[in-house]
Design a protein around this motif. Structure first.
Motif, mmCIF file in Angstrom:
data_model
loop_
_atom_site.group_PDB
_atom_site.id
_atom_site.type_symbol
_atom_site.label_atom_id
_atom_site.label_comp_id
_atom_site.label_asym_id
_atom_site.label_seq_id
_atom_site.Cartn_x
_atom_site.Cartn_y
_atom_site.Cartn_z
ATOM 1 N N GLN A 95 0.837 -1.201 0.000
ATOM 2 C CA GLN A 95 0.000 0.000 0.000
ATOM 3 C C GLN A 95 0.873 1.253 0.000
ATOM 4 O O GLN A 95 1.863 1.324 0.718
ATOM 5 N N ALA B 110 -0.256 -1.463 -7.222
ATOM 6 C CA ALA B 110 -1.229 -0.848 -6.316
ATOM 7 C C ALA B 110 -1.659 0.507 -6.864
ATOM 8 O O ALA B 110 -0.980 1.103 -7.707
ATOM 9 N N GLN C 60 -5.160 -10.198 -4.130
ATOM 10 C CA GLN C 60 -6.171 -9.414 -3.420
ATOM 11 C C GLN C 60 -7.330 -10.294 -2.953
ATOM 12 O O GLN C 60 -7.902 -10.067 -1.885
ATOM 13 N N ARG D 219 -8.658 -10.894 0.862
ATOM 14 C CA ARG D 219 -10.062 -10.789 1.275
ATOM 15 C C ARG D 219 -10.493 -12.038 2.060
ATOM 16 O O ARG D 219 -11.244 -11.942 3.039
ATOM 17 N N THR E 151 -5.552 0.903 -3.194
ATOM 18 C CA THR E 151 -5.581 -0.554 -3.253
ATOM 19 C C THR E 151 -4.183 -1.045 -2.904
ATOM 20 O O THR E 151 -3.205 -0.289 -2.987
ATOM 21 N N SER E 152 -4.088 -2.314 -2.524
ATOM 22 C CA SER E 152 -2.803 -2.886 -2.140
ATOM 23 C C SER E 152 -2.403 -3.998 -3.093
ATOM 24 O O SER E 152 -3.253 -4.763 -3.574
ATOM 25 N N TYR F 186 -0.495 -6.252 -1.914
ATOM 26 C CA TYR F 186 -0.312 -7.319 -0.928
ATOM 27 C C TYR F 186 1.006 -8.060 -1.143
ATOM 28 O O TYR F 186 1.032 -9.283 -1.295
#
Length: 360
Positions: free
Chosen positions: A136, A164, A254, A258, A278-279, A281
């Motif tokens: 992020q 991201a 992503q 989640r 948004t990331s 990750y």
């Protein structure tokens, strides 16, 4: 159950045919240094991020060094950054004889806190390096506004956030210069070391291309003192293949995040992703107590974990000369004592995610 933390082998197997063809094409041509795949990759990376220039290089660390050299960071200059990052961020500042000036982090995003930056600006300050952590970005609009007010350069350390977004724009294209890493375990990783630099500034792009090859303006004519910082052609060929599939990989990462969120909700504090971001990750990191014992217990159950990062930079022995002490950056110190990264890759199954969550 035994879980693979990054599952690089499965990632290779998924695209093996395409990668093998691309690598063998380089080997057949023997264009190992600055082959045409390097320029093809640079054009593709620039288009993906939405900037005019992408300059590939030999690592994310060298990307930072080239960016700092391009903006003429010199001995005695000050560069503001975060103490809660991989050492390369501040290491390259110090390597050029400049002074890393640390600012504590935001406890929610773990990125540099813009509200604490201005008080650290002095007449010697030349640049700010915000770091994207765990996938992020930092609050780049606030940081860019501070930099504009004080005439400073912003270099985005996006080693963990390629792909991201921040307010709809891609990481690496959010400031004067963006830097990223293609280390194998990154969301977009090659099969060795690699990195890239991004900018819309034509003059800076030209200078960084020159600095990357020992400051050459043309063969054996050297305008600057530079470095040997090229990305080799085989790595470019691998990245060209993986970039074609990157949006799929990113969406899978992503989705894994989640599912972790759903499995851990109400049981563990979840990673916070700001609503305007948004990331990628690069990691899925949570805060825990009694981390060492927990890691050992998880390891005994076949669950690998990692700590990014266990000691803030201001407490590292190599930066003792800066005169910082324990307690100077309390949020960074607290997070460093509690942060722990869980297995994260695009291929974690529902059963594996539930197993990790259940063990926790």
């Amino acid at each position: 159950m035994t879980i693979d933390f990054a599952n690089l082998q499965k990632h290779y197997r998924l695209y093996q045919e395409e990668i093998d063809v691309a690598v063998h094409a380089v080997m057949d041509k023997c264009n190992f240094i600055m082959g045409e795949e390097v320029l093809q990759l640079e054009n593709a990376l620039a288009a993906y991020v939405g900037v005019r220039h992408a300059i590939t290089c030999s690592s994310g660390t060298d990307a930072l060094q080239l960016a700092l050299m391009a903006v003429d960071i010199a001995p005695g200059d000050e560069v503001i950054t975060t103490p809660f990052t991989f050492i390369a961020t501040a290491e390259m500042i110090a390597h050029l004889g400049a002074v890393p000036v640390f600012v504590d982090i935001d406890e929610a995003t773990y990125a540099i806190d813009p509200a604490k930056i201005e008080e650290k600006i002095t007449p010697k300050t030349k640049a700010i390096i915000p770091v994207s952590l765990y996938g992020q970005t930092a609050d780049m609009d606030a940081i860019n506004a501070i930099a504009s007010k004080h005439g400073l350069i912003v270099i985005e350390d996006a080693a963990q956030s390629f792909g991201a977004t921040y307010k709809g724009k891609k990481s690496c294209g959010l400031s004067d210069i963006g830097c990223t890493s293609f280390f194998p375990a990154k969301p977009l990783g090659c099969f060795g070391d690699g990195g890239a630099i991004f900018t819309d500034n034509d003059a800076l792009a030209e200078k960084m291309r020159s600095l990357r090859v020992h400051g050459q303006s043309k063969r054996y004519h050297h305008r600057y003192i530079g470095i040997g910082g090229r990305l080799d052609t085989i790595q470019a060929a691998v990245l060209l293949v993986k970039l074609r599939h990157y949006e799929t990989d990113l969406a899978l990462r992503q989705e894994v995040a989640r599912k972790y969120d759903a499995a851990l909700k109400g049981k563990r504090p979840l990673p916070f992703i700001a609503p305007d971001r948004t990331s990628a990750y690069a990691q899925y990191s949570i805060r825990v107590q009694d981390r060492d014992a927990l890691q050992e217990e998880l390891k005994s159950r076949g669950i690998p974990t990692a700590v990014h990062y266990p000691m803030p930079l201001h407490l590292q022995e190599c930066f003792a000369y800066l005169g910082y002490k324990k307690g100077d950056f309390p949020i960074s110190e607290t997070v460093a004592n509690e942060i722990m990264s869980l297995p994260m890759n695009p291929f974690l199954t529902d059963a594996e995610i539930e197993y990790v969550a259940g063990a926790l």
